[in-house]
Every structure is written in C-alpha cells, then in structure tokens.
Write a protein that holds these residues in place. Structure first.
Motif, short mmCIF file in Angstrom:
data_model
loop_
_atom_site.label_atom_id
_atom_site.label_comp_id
_atom_site.label_asym_id
_atom_site.label_seq_id
_atom_site.Cartn_x
_atom_site.Cartn_y
_atom_site.Cartn_z
N ILE A 1 45.00 25.66 33.06
CA ILE A 1 43.62 26.29 32.72
C ILE A 1 43.39 25.69 31.58
O ILE A 1 41.87 25.43 31.53
N THR B 1 46.70 35.34 31.87
CA THR B 1 45.91 33.98 32.36
C THR B 1 44.49 34.46 32.36
O THR B 1 43.62 33.71 32.23
N THR B 2 44.06 35.50 32.87
CA THR B 2 42.95 36.10 33.16
C THR B 2 42.11 36.31 31.70
O THR B 2 40.90 35.74 31.64
N THR C 1 45.84 29.35 38.16
CA THR C 1 46.85 30.47 38.33
C THR C 1 47.68 30.49 39.48
O THR C 1 48.71 30.78 39.68
N MET D 1 35.43 36.89 40.15
CA MET D 1 36.87 36.86 40.99
C MET D 1 37.11 37.67 42.25
O MET D 1 37.76 37.22 42.99
N LYS E 1 45.96 38.10 38.66
CA LYS E 1 44.37 37.53 38.44
C LYS E 1 43.53 38.41 37.83
O LYS E 1 42.44 38.00 37.35
N TYR F 1 50.33 38.20 42.18
CA TYR F 1 49.59 37.34 41.73
C TYR F 1 47.90 37.87 42.04
O TYR F 1 46.97 37.73 41.18
N GLU G 1 41.30 29.92 37.73
CA GLU G 1 42.07 30.84 38.19
C GLU G 1 42.37 30.51 39.34
O GLU G 1 43.67 30.65 39.99
N ASP G 2 41.67 30.16 40.38
CA ASP G 2 41.75 29.81 41.94
C ASP G 2 42.66 28.50 42.04
O ASP G 2 43.37 28.92 42.88
N SER H 1 35.38 29.60 35.17
CA SER H 1 36.57 30.32 34.89
C SER H 1 37.00 30.70 36.03
O SER H 1 38.30 30.78 36.09
N ARG H 2 36.41 31.18 37.23
CA ARG H 2 36.86 31.49 38.36
C ARG H 2 37.68 30.41 39.13
O ARG H 2 38.62 30.50 39.66
N ALA I 1 41.38 32.21 30.67
CA ALA I 1 40.47 31.46 31.67
C ALA I 1 39.09 32.11 31.15
O ALA I 1 38.14 31.18 30.75
#
Length: 489
Positions: free
Chosen positions: A383, A182-183, A413, A201, A175, A171, A409-410, A405-406, A186
């Motif tokens: 997301i 996913t990156t 994701t 990130m 990320k 991951y 993901e945190d 966006s960060r 987001a």
C-alpha cells in the motif's frame, strides 16, 4: 555496462537501477521457488534466502556497503515484528483454546446449527460480520476461522473450500471496516476521507461478495450429497467424551472479539484470550497446570481413536508457529533489500511508462501492489510504495484520490493472501493449516475484487474525477504522518 545510474534520490540512500538488474533478484527467487516448491515439494525458505543473497550481490555491485545492506534487511524485519508477535500469540491461543475445550464447544454447536448445504455461505457471512465489527482479518481467522475449519472438516467439506470461504469473509471486513489498519492506511496515505474511501470500495467489494456467496451456495449443494451423517454424529459423540462441552466456553471468543471491537490493542486482547484458554483447560477441563503450559508452548495433544477428532485437536502452541515466523523473517530480509535499495522503485518507474489512460493507470496500480506483495512479502508495503509512486499521476489525470485508495486495497490488501511467503499467506498456513494452492481458487472475494476494479477502470464506471467532489489526488502525506497503527490485528 553499469548496473545503475549514478543519480540517487535526495533524502535517502536509494539508487535508480536498470530494469534488468532490479528484476534479477525477483527472477532468481521466483525461478528457484518454482523448482523447489513444485518439483522438489520443499518449503519456500531456501528460495527466499537465495533471492536475498542475489539482491545483496546486486546492491553491492550498485555501490552499497555491506553495513548499508544489513540495515536494509533489519529495516524489513523490524516492519514485520508486530506481525511476528501476533503470529506467536495466535499459536498460543489455538493451543490453549483446544486444551480448554473452547474450540470443541464451537465445533460441537456449529455442527448442530449449521446445515452442510449452506455451510460455506454461512461461515463466509459470519466471518464477514465479525471482521467488519473488529476490522481484523487475522483475529477473525485465528478465532472464528479455526472453528470454521473444524466444523467444515467434520462435515467432510474440502479444507481448501472452507479456508477460501473464511478468508473471503475475513477480508471483507478487513477492507471495509473503519477500524481496519489497512483501510486507514490506504485512505491516509492518499489523503482521502476515510468514509469516502469505504463508500467507494463498496462498488467493487459488494458485487464480489454477492458473486462469491452464489458460488459458495452452488458448491455447497454439490458437496452436501457427500456428507456422512453418521460420521458427524460419531465426531460429536467423541468430542463430548473427550471435552466438557459448554455454551459458557463460547464467552471466551466473544470476550476477545469484543475487546478488539472496543479498540483494545491486538496484543493485550490476544494475551487475555490465551490466559482465558489456559484457565479453561485447568479449571473447566480439569487438566494440570503443566498440561496447560504444554498446550501454550508445544500445542494440545489428544488420542481418542477417532482419526478426524485427533486431526482436529492436535496442534496449536507457540512452537507450531515457528515455521511461519522464520518464513516471515526470511521474506522480510528479501523485501527490505528490494525496498530500501531502490530496486522496487526502479521497477515501479518502468510501470509508470506503460500508462496511457485511466484503465491502464488503475490496472498498473493493482499490478504494482500485487508485485510489491510478492517481492516485499508485506501487505503494508504493497500500500505504501504504490501510493507514493502513483499519486502524482492520478492528480495529473484529474482523478479523485479515492480511485487510488480503492485500487491500493483491491490490489494490495486482498492479493496478499495469494503469495505463500507474504506475511498474510504464512499466517493463513500456520493458523488454518491450508496452503495457497489449496485455498487460492476458493478465496473468491480476493480473486474477484481486483478483476472488477480493472473492469470498472476500462469502462469508466464508478471512476470519480476531481471535479466530481471526489477530493484531490492526495499523496501529500508521508507514511510517518499517517496516524495508523501498523500492526496486524
């Protein structure tokens, strides 16, 4: 008392539910899940079905017709279809790679090269590099991760520890890689420059990885004293007797990883991997075509008299993934009703009322992403939904879009792996053979990133304002405008 307000969202068929009614399906599902899984030690399928029935009844009470509810379930399932195809192909790859001696070769040379004391650190770093190169946690876990599990188990290391290190590394790349779906999702949904998103990130991901590696190094020193060198030697000897071990077989995973890195779509790359495994079993190991087909369908089977080797190399195949596939489908019917009826949106609207400052905003975003992972069982929804719900609030508070966006993901994701019925959780169970309860405490990167992100939020560290050149709060794009391939690769 009516269960819903009469107003509906324009442009769709969602309704605004009272909070208690919106939460009821989740409360029922989680309550039954805890009793069934913890007390009765049974699988999560039936609790998810009971949750789906409860959600359907709430939707009927809200005025939805049964045909509409059916369509909600079908929409949820359709969202998971790419993941289902990947799960099936990964099962076929594992079976063919076991039969073809590919996994055996990876484990054999891994036992020769890797020191037990630093194995957890090494496998985490290897998975980090591979996933960063290919942008795929699933492909990394389905190839390098499977071999890593075998090596770690042969060394006598806890499967939960090994799986946690594999997941953390996988991951990390998922990320931060610009190739990750996913990156891109987001950054696209929040209208953030992709590389601004990745750089932002780094502030949470790099510290999390460094801390995780330090803990893995400590754990490795503790487990190294329990390593039985004689057992490792015996395992290697049995593998040599049972398979033709060759460094040339290592080209197969290299080819598959290389294709994904060169942006070959996941499904064709995995199909080629299964074909190469099939050919290896027939032409390298000398098995019959029938045996190779059985490996693809039912999984590889071997009896060596060595319990550890038999445990390592009996498995894989399409059939072995049907538990995972069925759980994915059931979970997505539940998530589909929650998402498309408006129940999830109603819960999110209540979360928005709790926001008082930057800290509570980012913490709420992370919490909402985690809640969506738990309720809708799909990483992508975790997301998509919060990005649409929180974008305007970030803009009004003058926060750059890369903060949103960060946080997505945190909170989305990374936390998907902690939900047993989420597509990521069921994939890990089917691929690595370890459940959330076992690997959860050791998936350190996934645990630490949300915590670090929330600490930053309340202290103001690394929080970018719009005036700082961090971009607008974004959120202008609809999901259909994002040119991201929504499939697990």
């Amino acid at each position: 008392m009516k269960s819903v307000d009469k107003n509906q969202d324009k442009g769709n068929n969602q309704r605004e539910f009272k909070l208690l009614w919106a939460l009821l399906p989740l409360i029922v599902m989680i309550g039954v899940m805890l009793y069934t899984v913890v007390s009765l030690e049974q699988g999560p399928h039936i609790p998810l079905i009971i949750g789906t029935v409860t959600a359907a009844l709430v939707a009927l009470k809200a005025g939805f017709k049964w045909k509409e509810i059916e369509e909600m379930m079908y929409k949820g399932i359709r969202l998971a279809l790419p993941a289902v195809v990947i799960i099936i192909l990964v099962g076929m790859i594992i079976g063919s790679w076991m039969g073809g001696g590919i996994v055996a070769s990876m484990i054999f040379y891994g036992l020769k090269l890797l020191n037990p004391s630093f194995f957890l650190v090494a496998i985490c770093l290897i998975c980090s590099i591979v996933s960063l190169a290919i942008g795929s946690s699933w492909s990394t876990m389905g190839t390098i991760g499977v071999a890593g599990m075998g090596i770690g188990m042969a060394m006598g290391i806890s499967p939960g520890m090994v799986a946690g290190a594999v997941i953390s590394g996988a991951y990390f790349g998922d990320k931060l890689s610009p190739l990750s779906d996913t990156t891109n999702l987001a950054s696209g949904l929040t209208n953030t420059d992709l590389f601004d998103h990745i750089k932002h990130m780094l502030w949470t991901t790099i510290p999390a990885l460094v801390i995780a590696l330090g803990i893995y190094a400590f754990l490795g020193q503790n487990v190294s004293g329990n390593i039985d060198a004689a057992q490792i030697a015996a395992t290697s000897s049995v593998m040599q007797d049972s398979f033709l071990i060759s460094p040339w077989l290592l080209l197969v995973p290299v080819i598959v990883i290389g294709m994904v890195a060169m942006k070959v779509p996941a499904i064709p790359a995995l199909v080629i991997g299964a074909v190469l495994g099939f050919l290896s079993q027939v032409f390298v190991q000398g098995d019959t075509i029938t045996a190779a087909i059985v490996s693809l369908q039912e999984g590889y089977a071997i009896e060596t008299g060595n319990a550890l080797v038999d445990n390592l190399f009996n498995g894989g195949g399409l059939d072995s993934m049907m538990y995972t596939v069925s759980m994915t489908i059931v979970a997505m019917t539940f998530g589909g009703i929650l998402e498309y009826s408006g129940m999830l949106k109603s819960i999110m609207n209540q979360l928005l009322k709790l926001i008082r400052n930057t800290g509570s905003l980012i913490a709420s975003t992370i919490g909402a992403a985690f809640l969506t992972n738990a309720s809708c069982a799909e990483q992508y929804i975790s997301i998509v939904v919060p990005s649409r719900m929180f974008a305007n609030t970030y803009r009004k508070m003058g926060l750059a879009s890369k903060n949103l966006s960060r946080a997505l993901e945190d909170g989305g994701t990374l936390t998907s792996v902690f939900i047993p019925w989420n597509t990521c959780g069921v994939f890990i169970l089917g691929t690595l053979g370890v459940g959330v309860v076992e690997y959860g405490p050791y998936a350190l990167l996934n645990l630490l990133c949300p915590v670090i992100s929330i600490i930053y939020a309340f202290t103001g560290f690394t929080i970018a304002k719009i005036d700082d050149g961090g971009g607008g709060a974004g959120g202008e794009k609809e999901p259909t405008e994002v040119k991201t391939e929504l499939q697990h690769v």
